[in-house]
Scaffold this motif. Structure first.
Motif, short mmCIF file in Angstrom:
data_model
loop_
_atom_site.label_atom_id
_atom_site.label_comp_id
_atom_site.label_asym_id
_atom_site.label_seq_id
_atom_site.Cartn_x
_atom_site.Cartn_y
_atom_site.Cartn_z
N LEU A 220 -7.01 -6.66 -4.40
CA LEU A 220 -7.57 -7.80 -5.11
C LEU A 220 -7.32 -7.68 -6.60
O LEU A 220 -7.53 -6.62 -7.19
CB LEU A 220 -9.08 -7.90 -4.83
CG LEU A 220 -9.47 -8.34 -3.41
CD1 LEU A 220 -10.98 -8.38 -3.29
CD2 LEU A 220 -8.88 -9.70 -3.10
N SER A 221 -6.86 -8.76 -7.19
CA SER A 221 -6.59 -8.77 -8.62
C SER A 221 -7.83 -9.20 -9.37
O SER A 221 -8.73 -9.82 -8.83
CB SER A 221 -5.44 -9.73 -8.92
OG SER A 221 -5.24 -9.87 -10.30
N ALA B 285 4.04 -11.11 -16.94
CA ALA B 285 4.79 -11.28 -15.69
C ALA B 285 5.12 -9.92 -15.08
O ALA B 285 5.00 -9.72 -13.86
CB ALA B 285 6.07 -12.07 -15.96
N SER B 286 5.53 -8.97 -15.91
CA SER B 286 5.82 -7.63 -15.40
C SER B 286 4.56 -6.95 -14.88
O SER B 286 4.58 -6.28 -13.83
CB SER B 286 6.47 -6.80 -16.51
OG SER B 286 6.79 -5.50 -16.05
N ALA B 287 3.45 -7.12 -15.58
CA ALA B 287 2.19 -6.51 -15.13
C ALA B 287 1.75 -7.10 -13.79
O ALA B 287 1.22 -6.37 -12.94
CB ALA B 287 1.11 -6.72 -16.18
N ARG B 288 1.95 -8.39 -13.59
CA ARG B 288 1.57 -9.01 -12.31
C ARG B 288 2.36 -8.41 -11.15
O ARG B 288 1.82 -8.17 -10.07
CB ARG B 288 1.82 -10.51 -12.37
CG ARG B 288 0.90 -11.27 -13.30
CD ARG B 288 1.43 -12.66 -13.54
NE ARG B 288 0.75 -13.34 -14.64
CZ ARG B 288 1.25 -14.35 -15.31
NH1 ARG B 288 2.45 -14.83 -14.99
NH2 ARG B 288 0.58 -14.92 -16.29
N VAL C 6 2.50 -4.84 -6.24
CA VAL C 6 3.00 -3.73 -5.42
C VAL C 6 2.09 -2.51 -5.50
O VAL C 6 2.46 -1.43 -5.06
CB VAL C 6 4.43 -3.34 -5.84
CG1 VAL C 6 5.39 -4.48 -5.61
CG2 VAL C 6 4.47 -2.89 -7.30
N ASN C 7 0.88 -2.70 -6.08
CA ASN C 7 -0.15 -1.67 -6.14
C ASN C 7 0.24 -0.50 -7.05
O ASN C 7 -0.20 0.62 -6.86
CB ASN C 7 -0.48 -1.13 -4.73
CG ASN C 7 -1.91 -0.64 -4.64
OD1 ASN C 7 -2.69 -0.77 -5.59
ND2 ASN C 7 -2.27 -0.05 -3.51
N ASN C 8 1.05 -0.77 -8.05
CA ASN C 8 1.35 0.23 -9.08
C ASN C 8 0.40 -0.02 -10.24
O ASN C 8 0.77 -0.57 -11.29
CB ASN C 8 2.81 0.12 -9.52
CG ASN C 8 3.22 1.25 -10.44
OD1 ASN C 8 2.43 2.15 -10.72
ND2 ASN C 8 4.45 1.21 -10.92
N GLN D 106 0.81 -1.21 0.00
CA GLN D 106 0.00 0.00 0.00
C GLN D 106 0.84 1.27 0.00
O GLN D 106 0.32 2.36 -0.14
CB GLN D 106 -0.93 0.00 1.21
CG GLN D 106 -1.94 -1.13 1.19
CD GLN D 106 -2.82 -1.13 2.41
OE1 GLN D 106 -2.66 -0.30 3.29
NE2 GLN D 106 -3.76 -2.06 2.47
N THR D 107 2.18 1.14 0.17
CA THR D 107 3.02 2.33 0.17
C THR D 107 3.31 2.84 -1.22
O THR D 107 3.92 3.89 -1.38
CB THR D 107 4.35 2.01 0.88
OG1 THR D 107 4.99 0.91 0.21
CG2 THR D 107 4.11 1.65 2.33
N ASN D 108 2.90 2.10 -2.24
CA ASN D 108 3.16 2.50 -3.62
C ASN D 108 1.85 2.64 -4.39
O ASN D 108 1.77 2.34 -5.57
CB ASN D 108 4.07 1.48 -4.31
CG ASN D 108 4.61 1.99 -5.63
OD1 ASN D 108 4.82 3.19 -5.79
ND2 ASN D 108 4.85 1.08 -6.56
N ALA D 109 0.81 3.07 -3.69
CA ALA D 109 -0.52 3.11 -4.29
C ALA D 109 -0.59 4.18 -5.36
O ALA D 109 -0.29 5.34 -5.12
CB ALA D 109 -1.57 3.37 -3.22
N SER D 110 -0.99 3.76 -6.57
CA SER D 110 -1.18 4.70 -7.66
C SER D 110 -2.53 4.50 -8.33
O SER D 110 -2.86 5.23 -9.24
CB SER D 110 -0.07 4.54 -8.71
OG SER D 110 -0.09 3.25 -9.28
#
Length: 529
Positions: free
Chosen positions: A149-150, A330-333, A338-340, A129-133
């Motif tokens: 949640l994904s 994989a990069s998107a996951r 990390v909530n980006n 949650q520290t990288n919420a965008s």
């Protein structure tokens, strides 16, 4: 691709073939006691070895194994038939392990591979949650481990990371069903069970006695050694023996064969030796740039709680493989974990430009649009999944929510009915929880109360249902039931801010100021905004 290359190489390099007279003896229907030569092989003059290879190439694995077993029972030293059966068994038990698997109980509680106990914001899976965008936690719910949640359920989506303050009870509880049966004690423990089941399925026990295998002898024959290595990893699940074979074969190849280095890294990964596996994968990439090797290396950095390093690996690989959707997914996951959300959604759109039928990309984009207060656009994505042939309870549940929030009330009840018809034990609670939202929206609090009760009965670890049920109890004036519900919801999901805030408000109204102050601080820790 790797399996096909190895298979082709093994077909051309096989030695120890039976002579023609011996094969004609085996092919004679008079001398065989099995039914395959009469029923499954109408061409009496067909070479049985060719038949086994043909069935292997056509993915008729059980039939190929039956023919190979019959031939080996007559001549156990036919190396080509041995190779065919070994490949057939491997393909039958093959599992795509390119994604991160569900972590076991031991990995969650006793993993000490994390590089920092207090990582910087946006650099660790422990503090997503520290990288919420993207959408805030007030709109987009979080799992019991604190991750958003994904839109697509995959291994490791809802598992907690070491160092996240997870207790034994939280680690044993599954994020969906709340039972410990869905989480193995260790990741390798599942391998042991799979290996035992594969042995029982073989008539007469295991196909190869690994205790008597001379790895140095097999290392001199690369085609047979590669088939044996995959058999050990995917059928027997004995990575220690695979390490011995890979080390001997790598030394025999003068440390220049990328395939053996990659398999050695896979064996080290299954043993939990992540740093040794990292060295092997990096060495393999120097010899040959392979997509699967990059994916395996990214898995290691995810295990080591280094998501930024994993993203760097995927982005570097994407430059040399620009149209590869596996690397983009994989990069998107990782960005999603990390909530980006902004970067993750951009990568999912790139995936759809290359592969328009990617279910994962469509699902994640639909979930993002829904939580961004655009249910109409999310509804279009979910309709696209229906057109692609996806028929699951989760999809109909999401369609019902999108119809409700976009004002199409005539369709939402029908969608929820279809979702309940297709639901399993792990999705029933979520569907009834969403039906309660529908009932609250139309003002039927009685139906909402009954739906939440059913949700709690279906999944006694559903924290959101406990929270909303406590709110309805509070409206009825049942303060003790409401306090208990809020406390249970906060215990099940300590990363959610709604339950402690509601409980602090209740304590404030009854005059318990100190407890209200402590609870509101917990809520602010989860959601400072």
């Amino acid at each position: 691709v790797e399996g096909e290359a190895v298979r082709g190489e093994g077909t051309t390099e096989m030695a120890g073939r039976l002579n023609t007279a011996a094969r004609e003896t085996i092919a004679a229907p008079v001398q065989t006691s099995d039914k395959w030569s009469i029923d499954s092989n109408p061409h009496k003059d067909l070479d049985p070895v060719f038949l086994a290879i043909s069935r292997l190439r056509r993915q008729k694995l059980d039939e190929s194994i039956a023919v190979s077993t019959d031939l080996l029972s007559r001549n156990a030293f036919d190396q080509q038939v041995w190779w065919v059966k070994c490949r057939a068994l491997t393909n039958k038990n093959w599992v795509d392990d390119s994604e991160v698997e569900e972590e076991g109980l031991a990995e969650v509680l006793m993993d000490d591979n994390a590089t920092s106990s207090l990582p910087r914001p946006g650099t660790s899976l422990n503090r997503p949650q520290t990288n919420a965008s993207g959408p805030s936690p007030a709109v987009r719910p979080t799992s019991n481990s604190g991750r958003p949640l994904s839109g697509f359920a995959r291994p490791g989506t809802n598992s907690g990371r070491p160092g996240s303050g997870m207790s034994v009870e939280q680690a044993m509880a599954n994020a969906r069903s709340g039972t410990a049966m869905n989480r193995p004690v260790t990741t390798s423990g599942r391998f042991v069970r799979l290996g035992t089941a594969s042995m029982l399925s073989e008539p007469g026990g295991a196909f190869i006695n690994l205790d008597k295998v001379n790895v140095n002898k097999y290392a001199e024959r690369p085609a047979m050694a590669r088939a044996l290595c995959d058999y050990i990893l995917y059928v027997e699940h004995v990575p220690k023996k695979a390490v011995e074979l890979c080390a001997a074969a790598t030394q025999k190849a003068s440390f220049k064969d990328w395939w053996w280095k990659a398999r050695l890294g896979k064996a080290y990964y299954q043993l939990g030796l992540y740093r040794e596996a990292e060295r092997q994968f990096l060495s393999s990439l120097k010899d040959q740039d392979m997509i699967m090797t990059h994916l395996e290396l990214g898995k290691i950095y995810m295990k080591l709680d280094q998501p930024n390093k994993a993203i760097e690996i995927y982005e570097t690989a994407s430059k040399s493989h620009p149209a590869e959707t596996l690397l983009l997914l994989a990069s998107a996951r990782v960005h999603d974990a990390v909530n980006n959300a902004e970067r993750g959604m951009a990568l999912y759109k790139e995936v759809l430009e290359i592969e328009a039928s990617s279910v994962e990309a469509v699902s994640c984009l639909a979930a993002h649009q829904f939580y961004s207060d655009q249910p109409e656009i999310a509804l279009r994505y979910y309709r696209r999944l229906l057109q692609m042939g996806v028929q699951t309870s989760e999809l109909w549940n999401n369609l019902g929510l999108c119809c409700f929030h976009s004002g199409q009330y005539d369709m939402c009840l029908t969608c929820f009915e279809r979702a309940l018809q297709l639901s399993q034990d792990d999705t029933t609670a979520d569907i009834w929880y969403n039906i309660s939202h529908l009932a609250i929206g139309i003002g039927d609090l009685g139906l909402a109360y009954q739906a939440l009760k059913i949700a709690v009965c279906a999944d006694n670890k559903h924290s959101q249902a406990y929270n909303n049920l406590a709110v309805l109890e509070l409206k009825k004036g049942n303060l003790d039931a409401a306090r208990s519900g809020f406390g249970q919801a906060h215990t099940l999901n300590p990363f959610s801010f709604e339950a402690p805030f509601n409980l602090s408000l209740l304590c404030y109204k009854v005059g318990e100021s100190q407890e209200s102050f402590d609870l509101v601080n917990k809520s602010l820790a989860c959601y400072p905004d």
